[in-house]
Design an enzyme around this catalytic site. Structure first.
Site, PDB file in Angstrom:
ATOM      1  N   HIS A  65       7.136  14.415   0.783  1.00 45.43           N
ATOM      2  CA  HIS A  65       8.437  14.718   0.203  1.00 45.43           C
ATOM      3  C   HIS A  65       8.789  13.762  -0.934  1.00 45.43           C
ATOM      4  O   HIS A  65       9.363  14.178  -1.945  1.00 45.43           O
ATOM      5  CB  HIS A  65       9.515  14.654   1.284  1.00 45.43           C
ATOM      6  N   LYS A  89      19.455  21.427 -11.517  1.00 48.43           N
ATOM      7  CA  LYS A  89      18.277  21.165 -10.696  1.00 48.43           C
ATOM      8  C   LYS A  89      18.326  22.073  -9.471  1.00 48.43           C
ATOM      9  O   LYS A  89      19.398  22.491  -9.036  1.00 48.43           O
ATOM     10  CB  LYS A  89      18.237  19.700 -10.255  1.00 48.43           C
ATOM     11  N   GLU A  94      16.641  22.231  -5.433  1.00 49.99           N
ATOM     12  CA  GLU A  94      15.907  21.504  -4.403  1.00 49.99           C
ATOM     13  C   GLU A  94      15.904  22.302  -3.112  1.00 49.99           C
ATOM     14  O   GLU A  94      16.731  23.200  -2.914  1.00 49.99           O
ATOM     15  CB  GLU A  94      16.523  20.120  -4.149  1.00 49.99           C
ATOM     16  N   HIS A 107      15.932  22.453   1.198  1.00 49.79           N
ATOM     17  CA  HIS A 107      16.252  21.823   2.474  1.00 49.79           C
ATOM     18  C   HIS A 107      15.717  22.730   3.576  1.00 49.79           C
ATOM     19  O   HIS A 107      16.426  23.094   4.522  1.00 49.79           O
ATOM     20  CB  HIS A 107      17.753  21.574   2.603  1.00 49.79           C
ATOM     21  N   GLN A 165      20.500  15.475   8.772  1.00 50.03           N
ATOM     22  CA  GLN A 165      21.693  14.755   8.355  1.00 50.03           C
ATOM     23  C   GLN A 165      22.957  15.553   8.663  1.00 50.03           C
ATOM     24  O   GLN A 165      22.927  16.778   8.784  1.00 50.03           O
ATOM     25  CB  GLN A 165      21.635  14.480   6.844  1.00 50.03           C
ATOM     26  N   ASP A 214      21.752   8.563  -6.462  1.00 53.14           N
ATOM     27  CA  ASP A 214      22.240   9.039  -5.164  1.00 53.14           C
ATOM     28  C   ASP A 214      21.250   8.663  -4.072  1.00 53.14           C
ATOM     29  O   ASP A 214      20.078   8.375  -4.333  1.00 53.14           O
ATOM     30  CB  ASP A 214      22.464  10.541  -5.189  1.00 53.14           C
ATOM     31  N   SER A 217      21.874   8.983   6.041  1.00 50.44           N
ATOM     32  CA  SER A 217      23.291   9.337   6.109  1.00 50.44           C
ATOM     33  C   SER A 217      23.756   9.832   4.742  1.00 50.44           C
ATOM     34  O   SER A 217      23.375   9.299   3.701  1.00 50.44           O
ATOM     35  CB  SER A 217      24.123   8.118   6.521  1.00 50.44           C
ATOM     36  N   ASN A 271      12.538  24.395 -10.983  1.00 47.22           N
ATOM     37  CA  ASN A 271      11.794  25.172  -9.996  1.00 47.22           C
ATOM     38  C   ASN A 271      11.759  24.469  -8.649  1.00 47.22           C
ATOM     39  O   ASN A 271      11.943  23.251  -8.565  1.00 47.22           O
ATOM     40  CB  ASN A 271      10.368  25.433 -10.481  1.00 47.22           C
ATOM     41  N   GLY A 286      12.505  19.571 -10.952  1.00 48.73           N
ATOM     42  CA  GLY A 286      12.419  20.494  -9.828  1.00 48.73           C
ATOM     43  C   GLY A 286      12.052  19.789  -8.547  1.00 48.73           C
ATOM     44  O   GLY A 286      12.309  18.592  -8.365  1.00 48.73           O
TER      45      GLY A 286
END
Length: 745
Positions: A45, A87, A89, A91, A237, A265, A310, A492, A529
């Site tokens: 990842h 962007k 992403e 999950h 999370q 971030d 967190s 992407n 991406g």
């Protein structure tokens, strides 16, 4: 072998060879803190160790590019001194384990990527994949993932303006939840994440740090899911959109006040990733005092603090003289802020507790020296995906009955039952709402607009990874063309199975090659991406699913195209750059046909010509509607345009596409799919002029007229006719009824 006998590095996902390399980089054995941090930074990842070499093929330069790959989000110039950052992403793995929080925190994470570069988030789009909606697990994942997206986006006040959702058996155990976000900023507020200035202070602000999410995204996304998925829920999370809203406003005020040197971030791998990447980009070192980190739970160990995921936290570099001002702004926004470290010139990331060093790693070793693997791609000798059972009720030759059934199928029916759970007009920028146009359109301050689309067909990529990916890129560009927008940049999310398996490596390699070629054909750079691998379980891999998000600009928001017919007597024209085909189509799926071994080749230059012709016509105001032909073919596109406008239409199929349709079976002419076909409406003289202007390799023909209350298609053997009412019922109820069944189950 019991867990007690498994070496610590293997338990954390590192191979023996990787552990030996860590020993070489450190010149000693890592302690528990260091090993935990290496295991996350060297995970799939964070390190992209099976895809990074491939990604170098993608074009990353363009005339509108302001910020490209390597930052929290890419950004393009939209004129008047403004930039749009965007962007996408994934999950996926967290959402497969705990769909509500997994999807919600996916939205929270992508929004932080946007304001981490100094842009105010103005829109979210989502790309979702589930198993068939009648499956118990898929129904559960669908309900809770959609609920999580709506909860987070609606609460924070960012509109969800578009997206896509598809249902296929290959996603039954491994759903896909991809979130895309856009933000707007003045050019001079765009902010990079590199740590600079030895002696500057590292400030952590936002939510308290707890044990939730430890090893979450980075661990879950680096291995296949198994039967013990439920045991992984603690690694997902927990999000708080109201805390993120305060974090957003606090971050933008800090940037507007010029109080920050850099901003990052905290996402996957928490403090470990954010701090080490900031240090790497700046070529410097950092000292982090974990005993200064505000904790939600007492007694957390240093490694837990460093790897906690967190949510709602940001890390910034501040000049010492400005620390008090930063803390004051954070206090104003009721956002906890603490100085937790310093920028150094050591080139090392050091973790300290009570003044004692508990971890000391060279930044390059942690960030840049993870081994990158060469794939061993091998095309499978046979189709690896099982054929879905026949779901079509109509007879194969009963095209009269097939069209309503297609319109009511899970992958074509109206998505409004999902969109209605989202707020798409908050912030008052939305010019084109979901299902009003092929792309979402958002107003810019100068009266221009941006358009955005997200797309990808896993089934077609599974049939042909190269050509299916080319189609996905051109589909996005076609959607933008239908509202009059020129592509500025592309993001992407590459969702694939286990890249260590030869057939998945082949899918991934071919898909990236296809994306690179299509982007070059459109002169559209990739601004950034995400890669999500290991999306498979005991049930096998997902369809290879490269999701493409594209942003474009149109000069006048008032001229943004619509997909629905609007005026009786208007002519209907069809633009076609390539002949459609039935294999891998929605109809082929419903018929229970196996995936083909390949898709027809498309002339990419001709596809671009068709896109530009439609875009220019929309911008001139020559058209009253423009709709790209996608799932279900021209019959579905014609029906969608009629239903969107509440007015009928009739066309002569014999005039469509000239020689490209001659001799093809009627079902293929009606329901065949593939890039390069558009259904347009407008004044007859303007459409006839458009047809006369078409160049070589492109067919543009006036084929019918808007009017009445039926959809009528003439063909070689006669005429087909459906009332708007009999088409509207399945189109409206197809997905709504399934969602009702989900909620009632």
């Amino acid at each position: 072998m019991s867990d007690a006998t498994v070496p610590a590095h293997r338990a954390l996902g590192l191979t023996d060879a990787e552990y030996d390399l860590i020993l070489d980089k450190l010149g000693r054995e890592p302690n528990a803190v260091e090993l935990s941090m290496f295991s996350l930074m060297w995970s799939e990842h964070c390190a992209y160790k099976h895809s990074k070499k491939l990604l170098g093929q993608l074009p990353t330069e363009g005339p509108y590019l302001l910020m490209g790959p390597g930052e929290n989000a890419g950004a393009v110039d939209v004129g008047d001194g403004l930039a749009i950052a965007f962007k996408v992403e994934s999950h996926n793995h967290p959402s497969a384990v705990e769909p509500f929080q997994g999807a919600a925190t996916g939205v929270g994470g992508i929004l932080r990527d946007i304001f981490a570069v100094g842009a105010r988030p103005i829109a979210v789009l989502d790309s979702l994949r589930f198993g068939e909606p009648d499956g118990q697990r898929s129904r559960y994942l669908l309900e809770h993932a959609v609920g999580g997206i709506g909860h987070y986006g609606n609460s924070i006040g960012v509109p969800t303006v578009g997206g896509e959702i598809y249902f296929e058996p290959a996603y039954e155990q491994n759903c896909l939840v991809n979130a895309m976000a856009l933000g707007i900023a003045p050019h001079d507020r765009l902010t990079r994440a590199a740590a600079t200035g030895p002696g500057n202070v590292l400030v952590l602000f936002g939510a308290l740090t707890g044990r939730d999410g430890i090893g979450g995204a980075s661990v879950l996304a680096s291995a296949e899911l198994g039967e013990d998925d439920a045991d992984k829920r603690p690694t997902v999370q927990i999000g708080d959109p109201f805390a993120e809203k305060k974090l957003l406003e606090c971050s933008l005020e800090l940037l507007d006040s010029e109080l920050l040197v850099s901003l990052q971030d905290l996402g996957a791998a928490g403090l470990t990733s954010s701090s080490s990447e900031m240090a790497s980009k700046g070529g410097l070192g950092l000292d982090i005092h974990v005993d200064r980190v505000p904790l939600r739970e007492p007694g957390m160990e240093p490694f837990e603090i460093m790897v906690s995921e967190s949510q709602e936290r940001m890390l910034c570099v501040v000049e010492p003289s400005k620390v008090d001002a930063v803390l004051a702004v954070c206090e104003k926004w009721e956002t906890t802020a603490t100085a937790i470290g310093e920028v150094t010139d050591s080139g090392h990331l050091r973790v300290l507790k009570g003044g004692e060093v508990v971890g000391d790693m060279p930044v390059p070793a942690l960030v840049d020296d993870c081994p990158l693997y060469d794939l061993a791609p091998e095309k499978p000798s046979a189709q690896i995906y099982p054929t879905a059972p026949r779901a079509l009720k109509a007879a194969d030759d009963d095209v009269q009955a097939i069209l309503p059934e297609l319109l009511g199928s899970a992958n074509i029916a109206s998505r409004l039952p999902v969109f209605e759970q989202y707020d798409w007009i908050v912030q008052s920028r939305t010019v084109r709402r979901p299902e009003e146009a092929d792309a979402a359109v958002l107003l810019l301050p100068d009266g221009a607009a941006i358009a955005v689309s997200i797309d990808g067909s896993g089934r077609r990529v599974a049939a042909d990874p190269y050509r299916g990916t080319v189609e996905a890129v051109f589909e996005c560009a076609a959607n933008l063309a239908c509202v009059g927008a020129e592509p500025l940049g592309l993001t992407n999310c590459l969702n694939f199975g286990n890249p260590e398996k030869p057939h998945v490596a082949w899918q991934l390699s071919e898909s990236v090659r296809g994306m690179a070629d299509a982007c070059r054909a459109l002169d559209t750079p990739v601004v950034g991406g995400n890669v999500s691998l290991y999306n498979e379980s005991g049930g096998g891999p997902i369809y290879p699913t490269p999701v493409v998000g594209m942003v474009g600009r149109l000069p006048e928001a008032a001229r943004a195209g619509r997909l629905g017919f609007s005026q009786g007597g208007d002519a209907i024209a069809v633009v076609r750059a390539a002949s459609p085909s039935l294999p891998a189509s929605e109809l082929a799926k419903l018929r229970g046909e196996a995936l083909p071994d390949g898709l027809p080749e498309r002339d990419q230059a001709a596809l671009r010509t068709a896109i530009e012709l439609v875009r220019d016509a929309v911008r001139r105001g020559d058209l009253r509607s423009a709709h790209d032909v996608a799932e279900g073919g021209i019959a579905v596109a014609l029906s969608e345009a009629a239903l969107a406008g509440g007015i009928g239409a009739r066309i002569d199929l014999r005039k469509v596409g000239g020689a490209t349709c001659q001799g093809k079976p009627l079902d293929e002419q009606l329901f065949g799919e593939g890039s390069g076909t558009f259904v347009l409406s407008g004044p007859r003289e303007l459409l006839e002029a458009l047809a006369a202007s078409a160049g070589d390799g492109l067919s543009v023909a006036v084929v019918g007229e808007v009017g009445g209350d039926v959809v009528e298609i003439a063909h070689e053997g006669g005429t087909l006719s459906w009332s708007l009412a009999e088409l509207a019922e399945p189109r409206t109820r197809g997905l709504a009824d399934r969602l009702h069944d989900v909620q009632a189950a």
